[in-house]
Design a protein around this motif. Structure first.
Motif, PDB file in Angstrom:
ATOM      1  N   LEU A 193       0.541  -1.473  -0.224  1.00  0.00           N
ATOM      2  CA  LEU A 193       0.177   0.000  -0.196  1.00  0.00           C
ATOM      3  C   LEU A 193       0.465   1.283  -0.021  1.00  0.00           C
ATOM      4  N   ALA A 194       2.081   1.236   0.493  1.00  0.00           N
ATOM      5  CA  ALA A 194       2.493   2.181   0.958  1.00  0.00           C
ATOM      6  C   ALA A 194       2.863   2.914   0.118  1.00  0.00           C
ATOM      7  N   PRO A 195       3.992   2.177  -1.093  1.00  0.00           N
ATOM      8  CA  PRO A 195       3.980   3.074  -2.057  1.00  0.00           C
ATOM      9  C   PRO A 195       3.206   3.998  -3.574  1.00  0.00           C
ATOM     10  N   TYR A 196       2.080   3.341  -3.104  1.00  0.00           N
ATOM     11  CA  TYR A 196       1.419   3.521  -4.260  1.00  0.00           C
ATOM     12  C   TYR A 196       0.034   5.084  -3.300  1.00  0.00           C
ATOM     13  N   LEU A 197       0.057   4.831  -1.724  1.00  0.00           N
ATOM     14  CA  LEU A 197      -0.412   5.726  -1.238  1.00  0.00           C
ATOM     15  C   LEU A 197      -0.123   6.587  -1.482  1.00  0.00           C
ATOM     16  N   ARG A 198       1.926   7.172  -1.391  1.00  0.00           N
ATOM     17  CA  ARG A 198       2.222   7.912  -1.923  1.00  0.00           C
ATOM     18  C   ARG A 198       2.000   8.532  -2.911  1.00  0.00           C
ATOM     19  N   ALA A 242      -8.050 -16.325  12.243  1.00  0.00           N
ATOM     20  CA  ALA A 242      -8.977 -15.114  12.388  1.00  0.00           C
ATOM     21  C   ALA A 242      -8.123 -13.952  12.706  1.00  0.00           C
ATOM     22  N   ILE A 243      -7.270 -14.206  13.840  1.00  0.00           N
ATOM     23  CA  ILE A 243      -6.892 -12.738  15.119  1.00  0.00           C
ATOM     24  C   ILE A 243      -5.419 -12.737  14.657  1.00  0.00           C
ATOM     25  N   THR A 244      -4.971 -13.540  14.133  1.00  0.00           N
ATOM     26  CA  THR A 244      -3.571 -12.964  12.658  1.00  0.00           C
ATOM     27  C   THR A 244      -3.686 -11.909  11.782  1.00  0.00           C
ATOM     28  N   ALA A 245      -5.116 -12.558  10.714  1.00  0.00           N
ATOM     29  CA  ALA A 245      -5.305 -12.176   9.569  1.00  0.00           C
ATOM     30  C   ALA A 245      -5.970 -10.517   9.991  1.00  0.00           C
ATOM     31  N   ALA A 246      -7.024 -10.258  10.826  1.00  0.00           N
ATOM     32  CA  ALA A 246      -8.112  -9.199  11.507  1.00  0.00           C
ATOM     33  C   ALA A 246      -6.002  -8.177  11.886  1.00  0.00           C
ATOM     34  N   LEU A 247      -5.144  -8.715  12.701  1.00  0.00           N
ATOM     35  CA  LEU A 247      -4.368  -7.589  13.092  1.00  0.00           C
ATOM     36  C   LEU A 247      -3.330  -7.432  11.963  1.00  0.00           C
ATOM     37  N   MET A 248      -2.995  -8.470  11.223  1.00  0.00           N
ATOM     38  CA  MET A 248      -2.511  -8.280   9.743  1.00  0.00           C
ATOM     39  C   MET A 248      -2.915  -7.029   9.186  1.00  0.00           C
ATOM     40  N   VAL A 249      -4.041  -7.486   8.801  1.00  0.00           N
ATOM     41  CA  VAL A 249      -5.011  -6.108   7.353  1.00  0.00           C
ATOM     42  C   VAL A 249      -4.983  -4.815   8.109  1.00  0.00           C
ATOM     43  N   GLY A 250      -5.308  -5.378   9.819  1.00  0.00           N
ATOM     44  CA  GLY A 250      -5.799  -3.576  10.333  1.00  0.00           C
ATOM     45  C   GLY A 250      -4.402  -3.196   9.958  1.00  0.00           C
ATOM     46  N   THR A 251      -3.481  -3.373  10.709  1.00  0.00           N
ATOM     47  CA  THR A 251      -1.560  -2.386  10.266  1.00  0.00           C
ATOM     48  C   THR A 251      -1.992  -1.938   9.083  1.00  0.00           C
ATOM     49  N   ALA A 252      -2.596  -2.811   7.728  1.00  0.00           N
ATOM     50  CA  ALA A 252      -2.452  -1.650   6.633  1.00  0.00           C
ATOM     51  C   ALA A 252      -2.707  -1.251   6.219  1.00  0.00           C
ATOM     52  N   GLY A 253      -4.136  -0.627   7.364  1.00  0.00           N
ATOM     53  CA  GLY A 253      -5.350   0.619   7.235  1.00  0.00           C
ATOM     54  C   GLY A 253      -5.672   1.156   8.242  1.00  0.00           C
ATOM     55  N   LEU A 254      -4.363   1.054   8.903  1.00  0.00           N
ATOM     56  CA  LEU A 254      -3.982   2.223  10.450  1.00  0.00           C
ATOM     57  C   LEU A 254      -3.843   3.565   9.507  1.00  0.00           C
ATOM     58  N   PRO A 255      -4.536   4.638   9.523  1.00  0.00           N
ATOM     59  CA  PRO A 255      -4.960   6.102   9.583  1.00  0.00           C
ATOM     60  C   PRO A 255      -3.218   6.894   9.971  1.00  0.00           C
ATOM     61  N   HIS A 256      -3.109   6.444  11.613  1.00  0.00           N
ATOM     62  CA  HIS A 256      -1.858   6.656  10.976  1.00  0.00           C
ATOM     63  C   HIS A 256      -0.541   7.086  10.843  1.00  0.00           C
ATOM     64  N   VAL A 257      -0.428   5.528  10.450  1.00  0.00           N
ATOM     65  CA  VAL A 257       0.920   4.595  10.283  1.00  0.00           C
ATOM     66  C   VAL A 257       1.179   5.038   8.395  1.00  0.00           C
ATOM     67  N   ILE A 258      -0.365   4.920   7.735  1.00  0.00           N
ATOM     68  CA  ILE A 258      -0.710   5.321   6.442  1.00  0.00           C
ATOM     69  C   ILE A 258       0.065   6.721   5.768  1.00  0.00           C
ATOM     70  N   VAL A 259      -0.655   7.621   7.307  1.00  0.00           N
ATOM     71  CA  VAL A 259       0.236   9.505   6.225  1.00  0.00           C
ATOM     72  C   VAL A 259       1.598   9.274   7.293  1.00  0.00           C
ATOM     73  N   ARG A 260       2.188   7.861   7.429  1.00  0.00           N
ATOM     74  CA  ARG A 260       3.574   8.838   8.525  1.00  0.00           C
ATOM     75  C   ARG A 260       4.608   9.138   6.103  1.00  0.00           C
ATOM     76  N   PHE A 261       3.510   8.063   5.263  1.00  0.00           N
ATOM     77  CA  PHE A 261       4.446   8.100   4.036  1.00  0.00           C
ATOM     78  C   PHE A 261       4.213   9.477   3.284  1.00  0.00           C
ATOM     79  N   TYR A 262       3.592   9.836   3.752  1.00  0.00           N
ATOM     80  CA  TYR A 262       3.120  11.324   2.710  1.00  0.00           C
ATOM     81  C   TYR A 262       4.293  12.080   2.906  1.00  0.00           C
ATOM     82  N   THR A 263       5.205  11.756   4.804  1.00  0.00           N
ATOM     83  CA  THR A 263       5.707  12.870   5.298  1.00  0.00           C
ATOM     84  C   THR A 263       7.671  12.702   4.213  1.00  0.00           C
TER      85      THR A 263
END
Length: 559
Positions: A91-96, A250-271
C-alpha cells in the motif's frame, strides 16, 4: 537513590526532551501540521514510524499477553509484524504517489464522492479513539505505579504533554518528537532484557537467551523449565497452544490487514519527499520495529519464569517489595481464600483454588523489579512505557484533528476556509480529542493490547478493502466502497460490543461465530466488506473515465 526518585529523573528528562523538540519543530503551515512539509529524511521517518506504530500495546502489553498465553500469544507478533510488511510492500508506495494527506482524502477522491469521504472520516475517528484508549490506559498504569500517584492525575499529566507537542507542532513536531521517543523506548526495552538474559541464561542477547539453558548449572532450557513450572501449577504447558486454528488464523489476519489500514501509520508515508523514500522509510521502520518484536518473546518468558518462582506457594508476609508496590495499584491482587497465609497460584486443572489475580499489562513494567535490577533501570522502563504510549497517542490525535479540519471542513462543509482558520480548527480539534482520550485512560474498556486489537479489527473491516480495491481495480465505484465500509465496520463493532460489553457471559468459543473471538472478528468483517463492495459495484454504474486515469497514474512505476 529510590526507584521513585530514579523514575522522576528519567521521566523528567524524557519529557523535557520531547517539549524541547516540539518547540524547535513547531508547525507554521497546514502542510507542516498535516505531513511535516513532506521533507522528513527516510531514516528519521522510519524511526518515527516505528515509534508511532509500537504503541503501549507493543511495549507494555504484548509481552505480558505472551507471558500468560504462551504460544497463543504469537498471534500478536505474527499479525502486527506481518501487517507492517503488507503495508510497506502493498500500500505505502501507491498511497504516497497519490500525494494527498489522509486516507479519507484518498477514499473521497478515488471514489469521487463526498459521502465516501465522510464515511471514511467517521471510520478514522472511530478507529483512532478505540486505539487511543489503549495508549491512555498505558499512561495511567505507568504513572500510578512508578510515580505513586492516582491514575487520574497521571493521565492528566500525560494529556498535558501530548497536548503541548501535538497541538503546537502538528505532524512536524510529532515526527521529531517520535524520533526521540523511539530512542527512549527501545533503549528502555532492551536494557532490562539484556540484564535479565545475562542473569538467567548467561547470554547477552535476549533472543539467544530465549532458547538457551539456564545459568544455574541445571542444564535445563528456559522453555523446558517454564513448561514444568506451568504444568506443575495446573496451567497448560507454556509452549502448547489452546486456541483453535481458525481463531488463531482470524486474529492474525485481522491484525495484519488492520495494520495495513491504520490511518496514523499510513499518513507517515506522506511525510517523505518521494515515493522511493516511502519504500526506504518502510524498510528502516521494519528494522527498528524488529529490535523490539524479536525481543518480546524472550522478555515474556523471563517475566513468567521469574513470577512463578518468586511468589508461588510463598507466605504473603515474605513476598518481595515489588509485589506489594504493584498491589497498591490494584493490578495484582491476593485473596487468601483458604486462610493459610500462603499465595496459591494455580490453573483450572490443579487441585485447590487460585488466590492470585495478575493484570497482564504489568509484566514488562514489573519485570525489572521482579529480577531485582537497579533502580535506574526500573525508572528507564517507566520512561519507555510513557514514550511508547504518548508517541502513538499523538499520531492518533493528529489523525482525528486532520479528519475533522481537512476532510470534514476544508474538503466538505467549508471549502472556502482560510489556511489560518483551518490550522486553528485542527489544533482545537486535537485539544478536544486529548480530553476525550484522557477519559478513556481513566475509564478504560479493557487490557491495553486487547483494546488495540479491537482497533485493528475495525481498521481491517473498514479501510483495508476500500484502499486495496481503490488501487488495484478500476471497476470499484463509490456505491460499492461506501456500502462495504459501512457493512464491515458495523458488523465488526456490533460483534465486539455484544460479546465484550452487552453479554460478556457468552464470550466463549461455543457462542462465537465460526469459533472466532471478538479479537479476530475483523477478518470476517473484512471479507464481508469485500463481498458487499464487489456485489454492489457490479450492479451499479461504473466509475467515470477520470477515475481510470487516476488508478493508472497511481500504479505507474516511478515517482
Amino acid at each position: 537513590m529510590t526507584v521513585q526518585a530514579w523514575t522522576f529523573i528519567m521521566v523528567g528528562i524524557s519529557f523535557a526532551l520531547y517539549i524541547g523538540v516540539a518547540i524547535w519543530s513547531r508547525a507554521g503551515s497546514t502542510r507542516e501540521f498535516y505531513v511535516a512539509g513532506g521533507r522528513v529524511h527516510p531514516v528519521l521517518n522510519g524511526m518515527a514510524t516505528a515509534a508511532d506504530w509500537m504503541s503501549a500495546a507493543s511495549f507494555i502489553s504484548m509481552a505480558g499477553l505472551i507471558a500468560f498465553m504462551g504460544r497463543d500469544g504469537s498471534v500478536y507478533l505474527l499479525g502486527w509484524t506481518g501487517g507492517y510488511v503488507l503495508l510497506a510492500l502493498l500500500l505505502a508506495p501507491y498511497l504516497r504517489k497519490f500525494g494527498k494527506f489522509t486516507v479519507p482524502d484518498f477514499v473521497g477522491d478515488r471514489y469521487y464522492s463526498q459521502t465516501a469521504r465522510f464515511v471514511a472520516v467517521l471510520c478514522a475517528i472511530f478507529v483512532s479513539f478505540t486505539y487511543v484508549a489503549g495508549q491512555m490506559r498505558g499512561v495511567g498504569i505507568v504513572f500510578s505505579r512508578f510515580l505513586e500517584i492516582d491514575i487520574v492525575p497521571g493521565v492528566l499529566i500525560g494529556m498535558g504533554i501530548v497536548f503541548f507537542y501535538a497541538v503546537l507542532g502538528g505532524m512536524r513536531g510529532i515526527t521529531y518528537t517520535q524520533v526521540a521517543q523511539y530512542c527512549v523506548l527501545i533503549f528502555a526495552y532492551l536494557v532490562p532484557a539484556i540484564f535479565i538474559s545475562l542473569l538467567m541464561t548467561g547470554n547477552v542477547i535476549p533472543q539467544i537467551g530465549f532458547g538457551s539453558t539456564l545459568a544455574d548449572g541445571s542444564g535445563i532450557h528456559l522453555l523446558e523449565k517454564l513448561d514444568g513450572l506451568s504444568t506443575d501449577l495446573g496451567f497448560a504447558a507454556y509452549t502448547s497452544g489452546q486456541k483453535s486454528m481458525i481463531d488463531v488464523f482470524a486474529i492474525t489476519a485481522a491484525l495484519m490487514v488492520g495494520t495495513a489500514g491504520l490511518p496514523h501509520v499510513i499518513v507517515r508515508f506522506y511525510t517523505v519527499p518521494r515515493m522511493r523514500d516511502a519504500r526506504t522509510s518502510a524498510g528502516w521502520a521494519l528494522v527498528f520495529i524488529a529490535l523490539l518484536y524479536t525481543s518480546a518473546p524472550a522478555v515474556a518468558a523471563f517475566a513468567r519464569t521469574n513470577l512463578l518462582t518468586t511468589v508461588t506457594d510463598r507466605p504473603y508476609s515474605e513476598v518481595p517489595g515489588w509485589f506489594k508496590n504493584w498491589e497498591q495499584t490494584g493490578l495484582i491482587k491476593f485473596e487468601d481464600k483458604n486462610g493459610d497465609g500462603r499465595i496459591q497460584y494455580v490453573g483450572s486443572s490443579a487441585d485447590g483454588e487460585n488466590e492470585l489475580t495478575i493484570d497482564p499489562d504489568i509484566m514488562v513494567l514489573a519485570n525489572p523489579e521482579i529480577a531485582n535490577l537497579p533502580g535506574w533501570v526500573i525508572g528507564l522502563v517507566a520512561a519507555g512505557g510513557l514514550a511508547a504510549a504518548l508517541s502513538t497517542a499523538a499520531g492518533l490525535l493528529l489523525v482525528i484533528s486532520t479528519a475533522v479540519a481537512r476532510d470534514l471542513l476544508k474538503k466538505g462543509f467549508m471549502p472556502e476556509i482560510s489556511e489560518k482558520r483551518e490550522l486553528l480548527t485542527a489544533r482545537i480539534t486535537a485539544g478536544v480529542a486529548v480530553i476525550i482520550a484522557g477519559y478513556f485512560g481513566i475509564d478504560p474498556p479493557g487490557f491495553v493490547a486487547q483494546v488495540v486489537a479491537f482497533a485493528f479489527g475495525l481498521a481491517a473491516a473498514s479501510f483495508f478493502p476500500a484502499i486495496i480495491l481503490g488501487i488495484f481495480t478500476r471497476r470499484m465505484n463509490k456505491y460499492g466502497a461506501i456500502s462495504g465500509m459501512i457493512a464491515g465496520i458495523a458488523f465488526t463493532a456490533c460483534y465486539i460490543v455484544f460479546f465484550k460489553f452487552v453479554r460478556p457471559d457468552l464470550n466463549v468459543a461455543e457462542y462465537w461465530l465460526f469459533g472466532i473471538s471478538p479479537e479476530g472478528i475483523g477478518a470476517v468483517g473484512m471479507v464481508l466488506n469485500f463481498v458487499v463492495a464487489a456485489t454492489v459495484s457490479k450492479f451499479t454504474p461504473a466509475p467515470p473515465a477520470s477515475i481510470d486515469a487516476l488508478v493508472d497514474r497511481i500504479r505507474a512505476p516511478g515517482d
